[in-house]
Design an enzyme around this catalytic site. Structure first.
Site, mmCIF file in Angstrom:
data_model
loop_
_atom_site.group_PDB
_atom_site.id
_atom_site.type_symbol
_atom_site.label_atom_id
_atom_site.label_comp_id
_atom_site.label_asym_id
_atom_site.label_seq_id
_atom_site.Cartn_x
_atom_site.Cartn_y
_atom_site.Cartn_z
ATOM 1 N N ASN A 63 33.752 32.471 26.535
ATOM 2 C CA ASN A 63 33.195 32.922 27.562
ATOM 3 C C ASN A 63 34.324 34.617 28.231
ATOM 4 O O ASN A 63 35.193 34.036 28.454
ATOM 5 C CB ASN A 63 32.505 32.354 28.293
ATOM 6 C CG ASN A 63 32.370 33.490 29.832
ATOM 7 O OD1 ASN A 63 32.234 34.303 29.264
ATOM 8 N ND2 ASN A 63 32.602 32.686 31.344
ATOM 9 N N LYS A 89 33.453 37.259 29.787
ATOM 10 C CA LYS A 89 33.178 37.533 31.365
ATOM 11 C C LYS A 89 33.342 38.535 30.830
ATOM 12 O O LYS A 89 33.362 40.030 30.073
ATOM 13 C CB LYS A 89 34.394 37.367 31.869
ATOM 14 C CG LYS A 89 34.247 35.476 31.861
ATOM 15 C CD LYS A 89 35.559 34.651 33.194
ATOM 16 C CE LYS A 89 35.101 33.277 32.621
ATOM 17 N NZ LYS A 89 36.012 32.499 33.707
ATOM 18 N N GLU A 122 29.530 32.342 38.207
ATOM 19 C CA GLU A 122 30.982 33.281 38.752
ATOM 20 C C GLU A 122 29.747 34.143 38.834
ATOM 21 O O GLU A 122 28.757 34.974 40.040
ATOM 22 C CB GLU A 122 31.681 33.610 37.749
ATOM 23 C CG GLU A 122 33.123 33.270 37.987
ATOM 24 C CD GLU A 122 33.488 33.275 36.550
ATOM 25 O OE1 GLU A 122 33.227 34.041 35.605
ATOM 26 O OE2 GLU A 122 34.887 32.578 36.527
ATOM 27 N N SER A 143 40.075 26.066 32.536
ATOM 28 C CA SER A 143 41.406 25.829 32.262
ATOM 29 C C SER A 143 41.403 25.344 31.060
ATOM 30 O O SER A 143 43.211 24.695 31.004
ATOM 31 C CB SER A 143 41.947 25.756 33.397
ATOM 32 O OG SER A 143 42.174 26.330 34.502
ATOM 33 N N GLY A 177 39.358 29.518 35.796
ATOM 34 C CA GLY A 177 40.593 30.477 36.009
ATOM 35 C C GLY A 177 41.374 29.691 36.771
ATOM 36 O O GLY A 177 41.821 30.969 37.007
#
Ligand code: PGA
Length: 252
Positions: A9, A11, A95, A209, A169
């Site tokens: 991903n 982002k 998110e 993570s 993250g």
């Protein structure tokens, strides 16, 4: 037998020049037993599709609208992603749920649209730290699952990603016990709702993570069929060791 899946991903990261990383990830990936998916920002989807041609790499989007077309400035429909060559889309990432107020009902409508357009929906669920500390994790995951996953789900068109919000993250990862508890719970819920056939064929990814140095431990946990990787999917040097750890994992 569920196929293993390593999904990246990206982002809001990546310019044209970063298609070079997509190329390197393709070239380094040689095991046909592991499915590989990269979800770059939408500006890079068709470029990434071109780079991936002839390689065992799928390209996906990071969100889509629930409707097929219309007056929705800035939005992208599932059929547009499909038209650009994408075969999957991430939906309900925490998110998006946080930044755009997406509810599980929104996510379910988007997933239905993705299925109708022929896209595999990677539906994300996950608890906040407060919810975990209040011992509400399984209630939260159960609620998100039942509301976010549409009745159209099958093992081919749906993947569930468990991503504890507090691990995304942050460098914090859920422990193998925490991951195993949630993944076993998700598996049981899917079997109860969809029956053993579909319930056992939907792949479950862990995200939050995942890095080269913790991937093998995570992939050894029961009902972990792969990972949804953010930061460590941006560079081939980080992503390839994670893919290799998945290739070498043995519990499946
Ligand atoms: P991370 O992101 O690997 O950077 O924690 C995972 C995700 O949000 O999908």
């Amino acid at each position: 037998m569920r196929r293993k899946l390593a999904a990246g991903n990206w982002k809001m990261n990546g310019l044209m020049e970063d298609l070079e990383q997509v190329r390197s990830i393709c070239v380094a990936h040689t095991d046909p037993a592991v499915d590989l998916l990269i979800c770059p920002p939408v500006t890079l989807v068709s470029g990434a599709v071109k780079v991936a041609q002839g390689h065992a790499l799928q390209i996906g989007g990071q969100d889509c609208h629930a409707l097929g077309a219309g007056a929705h400035t800035g939005d992208i429909s599932a059929s547009m992603l499909r038209d650009a060559g994408a075969t999957a889309v991430i939906l309900g990432h925490s998110e998006r749920r946080a930044d755009h107020d997406e509810s599980s009902d929104d996510v379910r409508a988007k997933a239905r649209a993705a299925h109708a357009a022929g896209l595999m929906a990677v539906i994300c669920v996950g608890e906040s730290l407060t919810q975990r500390e209040a011992a509400n994790t399984l209630d939260i995951i159960g609620g998100q699952l039942s509301s976010s996953v549409p009745d159209t789900a099958t093992g081919e068109n749906t993947v569930i990603a468990y991503e504890p919000c507090w691990a995304i993250g942050t460098g914090l990862t859920a422990s193998p016990d925490q991951i195993g508890e949630v993944h076993d719970f998700i598996r049981a819920r899917l079997e109860r709702r969809f029956g053993a056939g579909v319930g056992r064929s939907v792949r479950l990814l862990y995200g939050g993570s995942v890095k080269p140095d913790n991937a093998a431990l995570i992939f050894g946990v029961s009902n972990v069929d792969g990972a949804l990787v953010g930061g460590a999917s941006l560079k081939q040097a980080d992503f390839t060791p994670i893919i290799n750890a998945l290739e070498g994992s043995i519990h499946i």
